[in-house]
Design a protein around this motif. Structure first.
Motif, PDB file in Angstrom:
ATOM      1  N   CYS A   1     -37.003  17.135  12.114  1.00 34.46           N
ATOM      2  CA  CYS A   1     -37.496  17.961  13.226  1.00 34.46           C
ATOM      3  C   CYS A   1     -37.010  18.756  12.912  1.00 34.46           C
ATOM      4  CB  CYS A   1     -37.463  16.542  14.860  1.00 34.46           C
ATOM      5  SG  CYS A   1     -37.751  17.791  15.931  1.00 34.46           S
ATOM      6  N   VAL A   2     -38.243  19.658  12.834  1.00 34.80           N
ATOM      7  CA  VAL A   2     -37.569  21.665  12.904  1.00 34.80           C
ATOM      8  C   VAL A   2     -37.461  22.296  13.771  1.00 34.80           C
ATOM      9  CG1 VAL A   2     -37.569  23.412  11.756  1.00 34.80           C
ATOM     10  CG2 VAL A   2     -38.543  21.011  10.394  1.00 34.80           C
ATOM     11  N   VAL A   3     -36.747  23.017  14.425  1.00 35.11           N
ATOM     12  CA  VAL A   3     -37.027  23.223  15.838  1.00 35.11           C
ATOM     13  C   VAL A   3     -36.743  24.669  15.425  1.00 35.11           C
ATOM     14  CG1 VAL A   3     -35.463  23.428  17.710  1.00 35.11           C
ATOM     15  CG2 VAL A   3     -35.453  21.082  16.690  1.00 35.11           C
ATOM     16  N   SER A   4     -37.222  25.651  16.252  1.00 34.90           N
ATOM     17  CA  SER A   4     -37.519  27.355  16.505  1.00 34.90           C
ATOM     18  C   SER A   4     -37.807  27.379  17.711  1.00 34.90           C
ATOM     19  CB  SER A   4     -38.813  28.090  15.186  1.00 34.90           C
ATOM     20  OG  SER A   4     -39.509  27.149  16.650  1.00 34.90           O
ATOM     21  N   GLY A   5     -37.123  28.539  18.096  1.00 32.91           N
ATOM     22  CA  GLY A   5     -37.196  29.731  19.554  1.00 32.91           C
ATOM     23  C   GLY A   5     -35.513  29.152  19.897  1.00 32.91           C
TER      24      GLY A   5
ATOM     25  N   ASP B   1     -28.750  19.133  10.401  1.00 28.43           N
ATOM     26  CA  ASP B   1     -28.709  20.633   9.270  1.00 28.43           C
ATOM     27  C   ASP B   1     -28.159  21.362  10.389  1.00 28.43           C
ATOM     28  OD1 ASP B   1     -28.385  22.322   7.641  1.00 28.43           O
ATOM     29  OD2 ASP B   1     -29.753  20.968   5.668  1.00 28.43           O
ATOM     30  N   ILE B   2     -27.494  22.242  10.477  1.00 32.25           N
ATOM     31  CA  ILE B   2     -27.177  22.917  11.647  1.00 32.25           C
ATOM     32  C   ILE B   2     -28.093  24.539  10.822  1.00 32.25           C
ATOM     33  CG2 ILE B   2     -26.281  24.752  12.484  1.00 32.25           C
ATOM     34  CD1 ILE B   2     -23.849  21.752  13.048  1.00 32.25           C
ATOM     35  N   ASP B   3     -28.261  24.758   9.718  1.00 30.73           N
ATOM     36  CA  ASP B   3     -28.499  25.737   8.662  1.00 30.73           C
ATOM     37  C   ASP B   3     -29.983  26.196   9.401  1.00 30.73           C
ATOM     38  OD1 ASP B   3     -25.521  25.723   6.601  1.00 30.73           O
ATOM     39  OD2 ASP B   3     -25.963  27.082   8.515  1.00 30.73           O
ATOM     40  N   ALA B   4     -30.561  24.679   8.893  1.00 31.71           N
ATOM     41  CA  ALA B   4     -31.820  24.229   9.118  1.00 31.71           C
ATOM     42  C   ALA B   4     -32.459  24.457  10.633  1.00 31.71           C
ATOM     43  CB  ALA B   4     -32.074  23.155   7.992  1.00 31.71           C
ATOM     44  N   ASN B   5     -31.493  23.872  11.660  1.00 34.04           N
ATOM     45  CA  ASN B   5     -31.924  23.692  12.527  1.00 34.04           C
ATOM     46  C   ASN B   5     -33.180  22.662  12.607  1.00 34.04           C
ATOM     47  OD1 ASN B   5     -31.463  24.966  14.791  1.00 34.04           O
ATOM     48  ND2 ASN B   5     -33.746  25.889  15.709  1.00 34.04           N
TER      49      ASN B   5
END
Length: 114
Positions: A21-25, A71-75
């Motif tokens: 799950c890639v999160v943006s915003g 993965d914090i870097d990849a959010n």
């Protein structure tokens, strides 16, 4: 805020699969991310949560087979699924709550075949 879930597919009984799950915003270190599963004929059910502060929790029925990580870097938040069973078949969606609003990704289909 947007969530993009991917990584689903067809897997045999007993196999493993990891969905992402890639999160943006917003940052996953600010807002926790949860995974849900909707199986055919059933309502969406909570599976696991990775809290913003780093704590994680997995629903009892899948504990020991499913694991949540990030993965914090990849959010990005992952759901690792092992020893899959036919009843694990469903649409897996991720969700985040931010400022009182719950956001959902589109879901990714996992099919466990026997």
């Amino acid at each position: 805020v947007q969530l993009q879930a991917y990584g689903g597919g067809l897997v045999q009984v007993g196999g493993s699969l990891r969905v992402s799950c890639v999160v943006s915003g917003t940052l996953i270190t600010t807002n926790g991310v949860a995974w849900y599963r909707q199986t055919p004929g059933s309502q969406r059910a909570w599976i696991a949560t990775f809290a913003a502060g780093g704590a994680s929790n997995v629903e009892d029925s899948v504990k020991g087979r499913f694991d949540i990580s990030r993965d914090i870097d990849a959010n990005t938040v992952f759901l690792q699924m092992m020893r899959l069973k036919p009843e694990d078949t469903g649409v897996y969606s991720c969700s985040i709550m931010r400022r009182g609003v719950r956001y959902w990704g589109q879901g990714t289909l996992v099919t466990v075949s026997s």
